[in-house]
Design a protein around this motif. Structure first.
Motif, mmCIF file in Angstrom:
data_model
loop_
_atom_site.group_PDB
_atom_site.id
_atom_site.type_symbol
_atom_site.label_atom_id
_atom_site.label_comp_id
_atom_site.label_asym_id
_atom_site.label_seq_id
_atom_site.Cartn_x
_atom_site.Cartn_y
_atom_site.Cartn_z
ATOM 1 N N ALA A 1 -9.284 -2.775 13.934
ATOM 2 C CA ALA A 1 -9.389 -2.025 12.888
ATOM 3 C C ALA A 1 -10.790 -1.696 12.751
ATOM 4 C CB ALA A 1 -8.938 -2.491 11.632
ATOM 5 N N GLU A 2 -11.777 -2.725 12.922
ATOM 6 C CA GLU A 2 -13.260 -2.344 12.789
ATOM 7 C C GLU A 2 -13.904 -1.575 13.740
ATOM 8 O OE1 GLU A 2 -14.327 -2.526 9.458
ATOM 9 O OE2 GLU A 2 -16.444 -2.409 10.115
ATOM 10 N N ILE B 1 -8.298 5.454 9.452
ATOM 11 C CA ILE B 1 -9.487 4.998 10.542
ATOM 12 C C ILE B 1 -9.352 5.951 11.952
ATOM 13 C CG2 ILE B 1 -10.220 3.060 9.125
ATOM 14 C CD1 ILE B 1 -8.518 1.286 11.319
ATOM 15 N N PHE C 1 -4.000 0.081 1.092
ATOM 16 C CA PHE C 1 -5.291 0.625 1.720
ATOM 17 C C PHE C 1 -5.292 0.254 3.062
ATOM 18 C CE2 PHE C 1 -4.812 -3.740 -0.473
ATOM 19 C CZ PHE C 1 -4.615 -4.514 0.680
ATOM 20 N N HIS C 2 -6.232 0.880 3.868
ATOM 21 C CA HIS C 2 -5.892 1.041 5.203
ATOM 22 C C HIS C 2 -6.543 -0.187 5.970
ATOM 23 C CE1 HIS C 2 -10.176 1.637 5.825
ATOM 24 N NE2 HIS C 2 -10.142 2.700 5.027
ATOM 25 N N HIS C 3 -6.398 -0.416 7.104
ATOM 26 C CA HIS C 3 -6.523 -1.702 7.974
ATOM 27 C C HIS C 3 -7.971 -2.127 7.955
ATOM 28 C CE1 HIS C 3 -2.454 -2.572 9.533
ATOM 29 N NE2 HIS C 3 -3.260 -3.483 10.414
ATOM 30 N N ALA C 4 -8.976 -1.221 8.036
ATOM 31 C CA ALA C 4 -10.197 -1.709 8.029
ATOM 32 C C ALA C 4 -10.479 -2.464 6.586
ATOM 33 C CB ALA C 4 -11.192 -0.610 8.578
ATOM 34 N N PHE D 1 -8.963 -5.927 6.465
ATOM 35 C CA PHE D 1 -9.414 -7.013 7.045
ATOM 36 C C PHE D 1 -11.019 -7.270 6.580
ATOM 37 C CE2 PHE D 1 -6.446 -8.592 10.099
ATOM 38 C CZ PHE D 1 -5.493 -7.603 10.007
ATOM 39 N N ARG E 1 0.476 3.867 5.609
ATOM 40 C CA ARG E 1 -0.980 4.484 5.451
ATOM 41 C C ARG E 1 -1.741 3.552 6.755
ATOM 42 N NH1 ARG E 1 -5.205 4.055 0.569
ATOM 43 N NH2 ARG E 1 -3.368 4.844 -0.161
ATOM 44 N N ASN E 2 -1.688 2.337 6.869
ATOM 45 C CA ASN E 2 -2.142 1.224 7.896
ATOM 46 C C ASN E 2 -3.456 1.901 8.722
ATOM 47 O OD1 ASN E 2 -0.564 2.306 10.507
ATOM 48 N ND2 ASN E 2 1.114 1.460 9.143
ATOM 49 N N GLU F 1 -1.891 -8.160 5.236
ATOM 50 C CA GLU F 1 -2.888 -7.617 5.906
ATOM 51 C C GLU F 1 -2.524 -6.055 6.600
ATOM 52 O OE1 GLU F 1 -1.466 -10.547 6.643
ATOM 53 O OE2 GLU F 1 -1.271 -10.838 8.901
ATOM 54 N N GLY G 1 -1.765 -3.722 4.532
ATOM 55 C CA GLY G 1 -2.321 -2.899 3.688
ATOM 56 C C GLY G 1 -1.595 -2.822 2.183
#
Lengths: 245, 218
Positions: free
Chosen positions: A107-108, A180, B89-92, B95, A175-176, B53, B55
């Motif tokens: 993700a990051e 991003i 919320f989104h994945h970034a 985490f 959304r997951n 996790e 979201g």
């Protein structure tokens, strides 16, 4: 006038070239842009690198793309699931490359690409085999490994509603990876249940601003939502579960 | 067997024991598998916020059969509900909540935990196995306290508490406490110390089972 909407999923995926890196949103089946993936299968691009959390479920969506032999390489965190038999078969036959990335680093790294970050130090994976060969640094007494961004040529994502400027809102945990991935690709293609009039989305609640979005295509309501109301869906095994009246 | 000394507790009793150590106000992630049982034993009158996790903060129990929503799932991809006060919320961001030290507790399963708190729970390293890590490494190093929930012994009778992990590591020096079916162990900087014994289990018995010196006699 800006109008990012397109009339068909075929038009939305036009121009995707062989050898492209394609991000595909979704966590399992939630948020997986199945209609866009079907269109990509029809469109025919191959030799693809796919970036997605999982490696397909059942025989539809990403699993169908894999089954067609269009994917050279998967970058994901969790390919193995109870219903990932298509990927499992390809992997065991040596017909697909796999890069495993811890989910938060995945993700990051995607976020970093969209945010213009050249690389970053992450504490995740330190001392494990997934950090093998990576530069390590101790900062304020904590160990980190250097991680690089993941960019894509194309992102295929699913949102709930969008407007012609590409502003998006999502639904629940679907959304997951959408927000991003939208920012991390040269061309971001979004399937939405419904295209709404400009101004219909509350600016305070827009999750993905349209600057990150290039193409929007409406695909109709998901079966478990009608007129904006939840009406009961099917579980992950496909069993029908209608709301009791 | 009448009169036999009980030295083990059930998985459900262990889940309840872990739940009893989670205070009101805690932000908690329960790992896939047995740790999800802990949710069933959190006291209903305490506000404890569950994180998943993929979201969601404020995760609620599984929906009634007629109310399954495919857009609303947990990290195990099972249908769940969202409580009043929940947030998506989104994945970034999700985490970042772990890595950034915002999550108070996570409960994870384990293949092995070392005397220095190393965790192995994502891969047996068996040849031919398809690797899959998911969020395990992020959870292991991210939460303020990492609790492990596991049987003390494998099915073949080997201790899961070890001097050094043989299986591929998930995280280094990350486990704070191990809840097993026979005892609860704290991970000190210098080995395991028993915090609580279940049934008739004794320190000497545990040392024989795990073949490590416990720090209780120091």
């Amino acid at each position: 006038m800006i109008d990012k909407t397109l009339p068909s999923t075929a038009a939305a995926v036009a121009g995707i070239e062989d050898g492209s890196t394609v991000m595909i949103g979704g966590f399992g089946r939630a948020g997986q842009p199945v209609e866009l993936i079907d269109a990509l299968i029809e469109q025919g691009a191959g030799d693809l690198t796919i970036v997605s959390n999982n490696a397909g479920n059942g025989d539809t969506g990403l699993a169908a793309l894999l089954a067609k032999g269009r994917v050279r390489r998967m970058i994901c965190s969790f390919p193995r699931q109870h219903d990932s038999w298509v990927f499992d078969g390809l992997y065991r036959a040596g017909e697909i490359e796999l890069e495993i990335v811890p989910q938060g680093n995945l993700a990051e790294r995607i976020r970093a690409a969209g945010a213009g970050i050249g690389a970053f130090f992450s504490p995740t994976g330190v001392g494990t085999e997934l950090a093998g060969g990576k530069e390590e640094r101790t900062i304020d007494g904590r160990r980190y490994v250097l991680e690089y961004p993941i960019r894509a040529d194309i992102a295929l994502i699913s949102a709930y509603r969008g407007d012609r400027w590409g502003n998006l809102v999502y639904r629940e945990t679907a959304r997951n990876f959408g927000p991003i991935m939208a920012a991390a690709a040269s061309t971001t293609v979004v399937q939405v249940d419904e295209v709404v009039e400009l101004g219909a989305l509350d600016p305070e609640a827009v999750v993905t601003p349209g600057i990150f979005v290039n193409r929007v295509v409406p695909v109709g309501s998901r079966p478990w939502v009608q007129g904006g109301a939840f009406v009961g869906g099917v579980d992950i095994e496909g069993r029908s579960c209608q709301v009791r009246s | 067997m009448p009169g036999a000394l009980v030295t083990r507790i059930s998985r459900e009793e262990l889940a309840a024991r872990i739940a009893a150590d989670i205070p009101e106000g805690a932000y908690v992630n329960l790992g896939i598998g047995a740790p999800t049982l802990v949710a069933n034993y959190l006291l209903a009158d305490l506000e404890i916020i569950l994180h998943t996790e993929n979201g969601l903060l404020g995760m609620g129990p599984a929906p009634d059969a007629g109310l399954i929503d495919p857009d609303l799932i947990n990290a195990g991809k099972q249908p769940v509900t969202a409580l009043a006060g929940a947030a998506y919320f989104h994945h970034a961001d999700s985490f970042g909540m772990m890595r950034g030290g915002h999550l108070d507790i996570c409960v994870l399963g384990a293949f092995q935990v070392s005397a220095t708190g190393d965790l192995a729970n994502w891969s047996t390293g068996a040849p031919g196995a398809i690797p899959a890590v998911g969020g395990a490494m992020d959870l292991a190093i991210g939460a303020k306290d990492v609790f492990v929930m596991t049987d003390l012994l494998t099915k073949s009778g080997e201790s899961k508490l070890v001097a050094e992990c043989v299986y591929p590591l998930t995280g280094v020096g990350c486990v704070s406490r191990v809840y097993t079916d026979r005892a609860v162990f704290d991970v000190t900087g210098d080995g395991f110390r028993v915090r609580e014994l279940f049934g008739g289990t004794t320190i000497d018995q545990l040392e024989q089972l795990i073949r490590l010196d416990l720090r209780n006699k120091d």
